[in-house]
Design an enzyme around this catalytic site. Sequence first.
Site: not given
Ligand SMILES: Cc1cc2nc3c(=O)[nH]c(=O)nc-3n(C[C@H](O)[C@H](O)[C@H](O)COP(=O)(O)O)c2cc1C
Length: 317
Positions: A140, A143, A178, A256
Site C-alpha cells: 500500500n 494512503c 496498490k 472503488g
Molecule cells: C474505512 C476504510 C479503511 C480503509 N483502510 C485501508 C487500508 O488499511 N489499506 C488500504 O490499502 N486501503 C484502505 N482503504 C481503502 C480501500 O481499500 C479501497 O481502496 C477504497 O475504499 C475504495 O473502495 P470502495 O469505494 O469500495 O470503498 C480503506 C477504506 C475505508 C473506507
Amino acid sequence: MPDLSVRLGPLRLEHPVINASGTMELFELVEVLGSSVIDDPPVAAYVPKTVTLERRAGNPAPRILETTGGMINAIGLPGPGLRAFIERELPRLLALSCPVIISIGGFSRREYTALAGGLKEALDRSAGGDWTGRVGLEVNISCPNVCSGCASIGGDPGETAEVVAAVRALWPGLLVAKLTPNVTDITAIGRAAAASGADALAAVNTFKGLVIDRETLKPYLGNVTGGLSGPAIKPLALRTVYELFAAVDVPIIGMGGVATVQDVVDFISCGATAVAVGSATFREPCLARALSEGLGRFLDGRGLALGGLRGTAHTRE
Ligand SMILES: Cc1cc2nc3c(=O)[nH]c(=O)nc-3n(C[C@H](O)[C@H](O)[C@H](O)COP(=O)(O)O)c2cc1C
C-alpha cells in the site's frame, strides 16, 4: 455456472471478487455471522487491513463520516505493528480456506523491506512448505492521510519503482502494488510498479477530499483531509482501471464504489482481472459472494466466458 477462476501471479482465486483492505474484519464477523464466515469466506481472497512496522494509534478523531454517495475516512493506519500481527493474526490467516493477500504500509523503503522481510521469515518458519500459492503481498503505497501535507510514495514514479523493486528482491510470492488515484497520471505510476516487478496492480485507493462541519465551519475530520470512497468515486476509479489496462501487461484488481453486479461487470469490461468490494461491505458483509454469483449469472445469460468480458470496453465493436 461458468468458470469464474482467475490467476493473480501464483495465486489461483475461485472467483474474481475479493475485499478491499481495511473494510472487512473477517474474524470480527464471526460474532455476528457465526464461524461459517471463516470456514467458507465470502471473498475469493482475504485482504486484511494494512499492517505497519510499528504500532500506530492512527489519526485524531473524528475519523470517518458518511457523505453523499459514499464515505470519507482519515483513520491513519492504526494497528498493533508487525510483531503483533505475526504472533496473533498470521496463524489464523493461514488457517483460512482461501488465499490471503497481506497489505503492508510504510513511510520509507526501509520500512517496506523490513515488513516484507519479516513476513517472509515468519511464513518460511510457520506456513509449512511452499506458501506462495496461498499468501500474497499488497504494497500500500497510496494512503493519502498518514501525514497531512506529505506526498505519498505512490505519488512519484521513481519512489514507487524503488519500493517495489526492493520488496520484489526479497518477496517470492504474489506482489501487488496498490495505487493512489491522487496523481496527475496514474499510468506513469502503474508502469513504474510493473517494470519494477509488481505481479499485479490494485486500483484504486481513496480520493483525497475534505468535508466542513456545519456548526463550526471548520474541517470535520481530525486530520483535516481524508479519503473518499463508495459509489461516488466509481466513475473516477473505473477511469483509472481503463487507463491502466491500456498501459500495462499485469493483471489489475479494480476497486472503488463496487456495490452491484453491474459494477463488477463494468470494472472487468474496463480491464480488471479481479474486483474488490470496500465500503459496501460495511452494509452487507457477505456482498462479495452475492456479486460473484451474480457475475456468473450475467456471463451465463450473455453466453460469455469471464476472459471474454475482460477489456471489452477497449474495443469498438
Ligand atoms: C474505512 C476504510 C479503511 C480503509 N483502510 C485501508 C487500508 O488499511 N489499506 C488500504 O490499502 N486501503 C484502505 N482503504 C481503502 C480501500 O481499500 C479501497 O481502496 C477504497 O475504499 C475504495 O473502495 P470502495 O469505494 O469500495 O470503498 C480503506 C477504506 C475505508 C473506507
